[in-house]
Motif scaffolding. Structure first.
Motif, PDB file in Angstrom:
ATOM      1  N   MET A   1      25.912  26.606  -6.162  1.00 54.26           N
ATOM      2  CA  MET A   1      27.143  26.756  -6.917  1.00 54.26           C
ATOM      3  C   MET A   1      28.165  25.781  -6.348  1.00 54.26           C
ATOM      4  O   MET A   1      28.607  25.919  -5.227  1.00 54.26           O
ATOM      5  CB  MET A   1      27.670  28.191  -6.818  1.00 54.26           C
ATOM      6  N   SER A   2      28.487  24.775  -7.112  1.00 52.89           N
ATOM      7  CA  SER A   2      29.511  23.810  -6.747  1.00 52.89           C
ATOM      8  C   SER A   2      30.080  23.316  -8.068  1.00 52.89           C
ATOM      9  O   SER A   2      30.100  24.059  -9.041  1.00 52.89           O
ATOM     10  CB  SER A   2      28.911  22.680  -5.905  1.00 52.89           C
ATOM     11  N   ASN A   3      30.494  22.080  -8.123  1.00 57.03           N
ATOM     12  CA  ASN A   3      30.938  21.539  -9.400  1.00 57.03           C
ATOM     13  C   ASN A   3      29.779  21.437 -10.379  1.00 57.03           C
ATOM     14  O   ASN A   3      29.973  21.425 -11.575  1.00 57.03           O
ATOM     15  CB  ASN A   3      31.570  20.156  -9.206  1.00 57.03           C
ATOM     16  N   GLU A   4      28.577  21.338  -9.840  1.00 55.45           N
ATOM     17  CA  GLU A   4      27.388  21.235 -10.678  1.00 55.45           C
ATOM     18  C   GLU A   4      26.496  22.444 -10.433  1.00 55.45           C
ATOM     19  O   GLU A   4      26.272  22.847  -9.301  1.00 55.45           O
ATOM     20  CB  GLU A   4      26.618  19.956 -10.346  1.00 55.45           C
ATOM     21  N   LEU A   5      26.006  23.021 -11.506  1.00 56.26           N
ATOM     22  CA  LEU A   5      25.072  24.138 -11.394  1.00 56.26           C
ATOM     23  C   LEU A   5      23.657  23.571 -11.305  1.00 56.26           C
ATOM     24  O   LEU A   5      23.246  22.785 -12.152  1.00 56.26           O
ATOM     25  CB  LEU A   5      25.182  25.058 -12.601  1.00 56.26           C
ATOM     26  N   VAL A   6      22.927  23.991 -10.267  1.00 60.47           N
ATOM     27  CA  VAL A   6      21.570  23.505 -10.044  1.00 60.47           C
ATOM     28  C   VAL A   6      20.665  24.698  -9.754  1.00 60.47           C
ATOM     29  O   VAL A   6      20.939  25.482  -8.856  1.00 60.47           O
ATOM     30  CB  VAL A   6      21.506  22.521  -8.847  1.00 60.47           C
ATOM     31  N   ALA A   7      19.593  24.822 -10.511  1.00 52.59           N
ATOM     32  CA  ALA A   7      18.562  25.821 -10.220  1.00 52.59           C
ATOM     33  C   ALA A   7      17.420  25.086  -9.532  1.00 52.59           C
ATOM     34  O   ALA A   7      16.915  24.096 -10.060  1.00 52.59           O
ATOM     35  CB  ALA A   7      18.079  26.487 -11.498  1.00 52.59           C
ATOM     36  N   ARG A   8      17.030  25.548  -8.343  1.00 49.34           N
ATOM     37  CA  ARG A   8      15.943  24.906  -7.593  1.00 49.34           C
ATOM     38  C   ARG A   8      14.885  25.937  -7.237  1.00 49.34           C
ATOM     39  O   ARG A   8      15.208  27.052  -6.851  1.00 49.34           O
ATOM     40  CB  ARG A   8      16.462  24.313  -6.288  1.00 49.34           C
ATOM     41  N   VAL A   9      13.647  25.508  -7.347  1.00 48.93           N
ATOM     42  CA  VAL A   9      12.536  26.310  -6.851  1.00 48.93           C
ATOM     43  C   VAL A   9      11.624  25.376  -6.071  1.00 48.93           C
ATOM     44  O   VAL A   9      11.545  24.180  -6.358  1.00 48.93           O
ATOM     45  CB  VAL A   9      11.751  27.031  -7.975  1.00 48.93           C
ATOM     46  N   GLU A  10      10.975  25.943  -5.084  1.00 50.56           N
ATOM     47  CA  GLU A  10      10.067  25.156  -4.244  1.00 50.56           C
ATOM     48  C   GLU A  10       8.895  26.038  -3.853  1.00 50.56           C
ATOM     49  O   GLU A  10       9.057  27.225  -3.574  1.00 50.56           O
ATOM     50  CB  GLU A  10      10.800  24.688  -2.995  1.00 50.56           C
ATOM     51  N   ARG A  11       7.723  25.427  -3.831  1.00 50.87           N
ATOM     52  CA  ARG A  11       6.522  26.165  -3.451  1.00 50.87           C
ATOM     53  C   ARG A  11       5.476  25.191  -2.934  1.00 50.87           C
ATOM     54  O   ARG A  11       5.397  24.065  -3.402  1.00 50.87           O
ATOM     55  CB  ARG A  11       5.970  26.897  -4.669  1.00 50.87           C
ATOM     56  N   VAL A  12       4.660  25.655  -1.992  1.00 56.18           N
ATOM     57  CA  VAL A  12       3.485  24.898  -1.584  1.00 56.18           C
ATOM     58  C   VAL A  12       2.294  25.511  -2.304  1.00 56.18           C
ATOM     59  O   VAL A  12       2.053  26.714  -2.222  1.00 56.18           O
ATOM     60  CB  VAL A  12       3.287  24.919  -0.053  1.00 56.18           C
TER      61      VAL A  12
ATOM     62  N   GLY B   1      22.620  19.868 -14.362  1.00 58.71           N
ATOM     63  CA  GLY B   1      23.433  19.674 -15.557  1.00 58.71           C
ATOM     64  C   GLY B   1      23.656  20.938 -16.350  1.00 58.71           C
ATOM     65  O   GLY B   1      24.105  20.890 -17.497  1.00 58.71           O
ATOM     66  N   ILE B   2      23.370  22.074 -15.765  1.00 59.05           N
ATOM     67  CA  ILE B   2      23.456  23.343 -16.482  1.00 59.05           C
ATOM     68  C   ILE B   2      24.888  23.634 -16.934  1.00 59.05           C
ATOM     69  O   ILE B   2      25.109  24.259 -17.971  1.00 59.05           O
ATOM     70  CB  ILE B   2      22.870  24.487 -15.619  1.00 59.05           C
ATOM     71  N   GLU B   3      25.862  23.114 -16.201  1.00 59.55           N
ATOM     72  CA  GLU B   3      27.259  23.319 -16.588  1.00 59.55           C
ATOM     73  C   GLU B   3      27.574  22.710 -17.954  1.00 59.55           C
ATOM     74  O   GLU B   3      28.522  23.112 -18.628  1.00 59.55           O
ATOM     75  CB  GLU B   3      28.208  22.763 -15.515  1.00 59.55           C
ATOM     76  N   SER B   4      26.744  21.766 -18.415  1.00 59.25           N
ATOM     77  CA  SER B   4      26.959  21.150 -19.732  1.00 59.25           C
ATOM     78  C   SER B   4      26.725  22.137 -20.876  1.00 59.25           C
ATOM     79  O   SER B   4      27.071  21.845 -22.022  1.00 59.25           O
ATOM     80  CB  SER B   4      26.051  19.937 -19.920  1.00 59.25           C
ATOM     81  N   LEU B   5      26.165  23.300 -20.563  1.00 61.31           N
ATOM     82  CA  LEU B   5      25.881  24.303 -21.592  1.00 61.31           C
ATOM     83  C   LEU B   5      27.085  25.176 -21.914  1.00 61.31           C
ATOM     84  O   LEU B   5      26.989  26.116 -22.703  1.00 61.31           O
ATOM     85  CB  LEU B   5      24.690  25.167 -21.166  1.00 61.31           C
ATOM     86  N   GLY B   6      28.231  24.881 -21.299  1.00 66.92           N
ATOM     87  CA  GLY B   6      29.478  25.575 -21.622  1.00 66.92           C
ATOM     88  C   GLY B   6      29.414  27.057 -21.324  1.00 66.92           C
ATOM     89  O   GLY B   6      29.024  27.469 -20.232  1.00 66.92           O
ATOM     90  N   ASP B   7      29.794  27.864 -22.314  1.00 66.57           N
ATOM     91  CA  ASP B   7      29.855  29.317 -22.124  1.00 66.57           C
ATOM     92  C   ASP B   7      28.500  29.938 -21.796  1.00 66.57           C
ATOM     93  O   ASP B   7      28.440  31.009 -21.202  1.00 66.57           O
ATOM     94  CB  ASP B   7      30.428  29.999 -23.379  1.00 66.57           C
ATOM     95  N   ALA B   8      27.421  29.279 -22.165  1.00 62.24           N
ATOM     96  CA  ALA B   8      26.073  29.809 -21.902  1.00 62.24           C
ATOM     97  C   ALA B   8      25.562  29.434 -20.510  1.00 62.24           C
ATOM     98  O   ALA B   8      24.494  29.895 -20.107  1.00 62.24           O
ATOM     99  CB  ALA B   8      25.101  29.298 -22.955  1.00 62.24           C
ATOM    100  N   ALA B   9      26.318  28.633 -19.759  1.00 65.47           N
ATOM    101  CA  ALA B   9      25.818  28.084 -18.498  1.00 65.47           C
ATOM    102  C   ALA B   9      25.413  29.154 -17.489  1.00 65.47           C
ATOM    103  O   ALA B   9      24.327  29.077 -16.911  1.00 65.47           O
ATOM    104  CB  ALA B   9      26.859  27.142 -17.878  1.00 65.47           C
ATOM    105  N   GLN B  10      26.251  30.136 -17.244  1.00 61.89           N
ATOM    106  CA  GLN B  10      25.922  31.144 -16.236  1.00 61.89           C
ATOM    107  C   GLN B  10      24.683  31.940 -16.624  1.00 61.89           C
ATOM    108  O   GLN B  10      23.821  32.198 -15.786  1.00 61.89           O
ATOM    109  CB  GLN B  10      27.122  32.078 -15.993  1.00 61.89           C
TER     110      GLN B  10
END
Length: 146
Positions: free
Chosen positions: A9-20, A111-120
């Motif tokens: 959570m910052s100016n840009e919304l980023v969803a990250r996943v990582e797995r081996v 870039g999830i914040e570009s979705l406006g009201d649907a972003a969260q």
């Protein structure tokens, strides 16, 4: 099996996943970059790992379209992500690396914040959705290989 999920959570919304995943790099690359293989573990796909390729993913009433922006086999794949019915464009970045236990897979959906009201709402859906996608990829590559 390493499995991580977090949301930045910052100016840009980023969803990250990582797995081996306990599979070699070439096998994982093929699974994430071939339309036929994507359809086996994720979603019906008209996809080619070619920069500029306009792809389509479909599942029931959902249609996702975008363009491949970067393709550096077998380590990096990046494409835009446009969900039907939503305004705004996001980007999905895959990074793969060979490790002792198999292949480390990292997905960053930006870039999830570009979705406006649907972003969260979409932030949570994307993070959970990518985790489920990695479950499907792991099942295809590890469980069915046993």
């Amino acid at each position: 099996m390493l499995n991580q999920r977090w949301i930045e959570m910052s100016n840009e919304l980023v969803a990250r996943v990582e797995r081996v995943i306990e599979a070699d790099l070439a096998t994982v690359w093929e699974a994430i970059s071939s339309g036929a293989e994507i359809g086996r573990w994720f979603i019906q796909a008209d996809f080619e790992p070619v920069v500029g390729y306009a792809y389509t993913f479909t599942h029931e009433d959902t249609r996702i379209t975008g363009v491949v922006k970067r393709c550096e086999p077998p380590n990096v794949l990046e494409y835009t992500w446009n969900v039907s019915g939503l305004d705004g464009e996001t980007t999905v970045l895959w990074r793969l690396a060979a490790v002792d236990a198999g292949t480390r897979v990292e997905i960053a959906h930006t870039g999830i914040e570009s979705l406006g009201d649907a972003a969260q709402m979409m932030m949570s859906k994307f993070a959970g959705g990518w985790e489920q996608a990695l479950d499907g990829l792991t099942e295809l590559l590890v469980v069915t290989a046993e």
